[in-house]
Write a protein that holds these residues in place. Structure first.
Motif, PDB file in Angstrom:
ATOM      1  N   ALA A  56      10.538 -21.314 -27.787  1.00 23.69           N
ATOM      2  CA  ALA A  56      11.039 -20.248 -26.920  1.00 23.69           C
ATOM      3  C   ALA A  56      12.159 -20.764 -26.018  1.00 23.69           C
ATOM      4  O   ALA A  56      13.165 -20.080 -25.816  1.00 23.69           O
ATOM      5  CB  ALA A  56       9.902 -19.676 -26.079  1.00 23.69           C
ATOM      6  N   LYS A  57      11.999 -21.977 -25.481  1.00 22.56           N
ATOM      7  CA  LYS A  57      13.049 -22.568 -24.637  1.00 22.56           C
ATOM      8  C   LYS A  57      14.320 -22.798 -25.449  1.00 22.56           C
ATOM      9  O   LYS A  57      15.423 -22.550 -24.967  1.00 22.56           O
ATOM     10  CB  LYS A  57      12.570 -23.885 -24.031  1.00 22.56           C
ATOM     11  CG  LYS A  57      11.618 -23.723 -22.882  1.00 22.56           C
ATOM     12  CD  LYS A  57      11.248 -25.068 -22.288  1.00 22.56           C
ATOM     13  CE  LYS A  57      10.270 -24.898 -21.147  1.00 22.56           C
ATOM     14  NZ  LYS A  57       9.908 -26.177 -20.533  1.00 22.56           N
ATOM     15  N   LYS A  58      14.148 -23.279 -26.671  1.00 22.17           N
ATOM     16  CA  LYS A  58      15.303 -23.514 -27.540  1.00 22.17           C
ATOM     17  C   LYS A  58      16.021 -22.193 -27.824  1.00 22.17           C
ATOM     18  O   LYS A  58      17.239 -22.115 -27.760  1.00 22.17           O
ATOM     19  CB  LYS A  58      14.850 -24.167 -28.840  1.00 22.17           C
ATOM     20  CG  LYS A  58      15.977 -24.521 -29.774  1.00 22.17           C
ATOM     21  CD  LYS A  58      15.445 -25.223 -31.015  1.00 22.17           C
ATOM     22  CE  LYS A  58      16.551 -25.535 -31.992  1.00 22.17           C
ATOM     23  NZ  LYS A  58      16.044 -26.183 -33.202  1.00 22.17           N
ATOM     24  N   GLN A  59      15.257 -21.144 -28.127  1.00 25.46           N
ATOM     25  CA  GLN A  59      15.846 -19.842 -28.397  1.00 25.46           C
ATOM     26  C   GLN A  59      16.551 -19.300 -27.157  1.00 25.46           C
ATOM     27  O   GLN A  59      17.633 -18.730 -27.243  1.00 25.46           O
ATOM     28  CB  GLN A  59      14.783 -18.849 -28.872  1.00 25.46           C
ATOM     29  CG  GLN A  59      15.348 -17.512 -29.301  1.00 25.46           C
ATOM     30  CD  GLN A  59      16.304 -17.631 -30.470  1.00 25.46           C
ATOM     31  OE1 GLN A  59      16.015 -18.287 -31.459  1.00 25.46           O
ATOM     32  NE2 GLN A  59      17.460 -16.996 -30.359  1.00 25.46           N
ATOM     33  N   HIS A  60      15.948 -19.495 -26.005  1.00 23.69           N
ATOM     34  CA  HIS A  60      16.550 -19.026 -24.752  1.00 23.69           C
ATOM     35  C   HIS A  60      17.883 -19.740 -24.506  1.00 23.69           C
ATOM     36  O   HIS A  60      18.868 -19.124 -24.106  1.00 23.69           O
ATOM     37  CB  HIS A  60      15.591 -19.264 -23.589  1.00 23.69           C
ATOM     38  CG  HIS A  60      16.096 -18.799 -22.263  1.00 23.69           C
ATOM     39  ND1 HIS A  60      16.768 -17.623 -22.086  1.00 23.69           N
ATOM     40  CD2 HIS A  60      16.017 -19.367 -21.037  1.00 23.69           C
ATOM     41  CE1 HIS A  60      17.100 -17.476 -20.818  1.00 23.69           C
ATOM     42  NE2 HIS A  60      16.656 -18.530 -20.153  1.00 23.69           N
ATOM     43  N   ALA A  61      17.923 -21.036 -24.784  1.00 24.87           N
ATOM     44  CA  ALA A  61      19.163 -21.808 -24.618  1.00 24.87           C
ATOM     45  C   ALA A  61      20.237 -21.305 -25.585  1.00 24.87           C
ATOM     46  O   ALA A  61      21.404 -21.165 -25.217  1.00 24.87           O
ATOM     47  CB  ALA A  61      18.895 -23.293 -24.827  1.00 24.87           C
TER      48      ALA A  61
END
Length: 67
Positions: A56-61
């Motif tokens: 999720a953090k990777k997608q948000h970035a």
């Protein structure tokens, strides 16, 4: 949670079968099949939660870069 439970059943089966084949003992196979997969299932559950959080953090970035 269903994924974790089905993984647990599969893991219990594999742990028992491998231990039984190595030792020839139903008792030792049963003990290993209860202890090792139970611990591993709990670890897998938390591993999956952490993995999803990282995704999720990777997608948000990525979303922030393309926005």
């Amino acid at each position: 949670m269903t994924k974790t439970l089905t993984f647990a059943v599969l893991h219990f089966s594999v742990a028992f079968t491998v231990t039984y084949l190595l030792t020839g003992s139903v008792l030792i196979g049963g003990a290993v099949a209860l202890v090792e997969p139970a611990i591993n299932t709990v670890v897998f559950y938390f591993h999956d939660k952490v993995w999803k959080r990282l995704e999720a953090k990777k997608q948000h970035a990525l979303d922030a870069i393309t926005a």
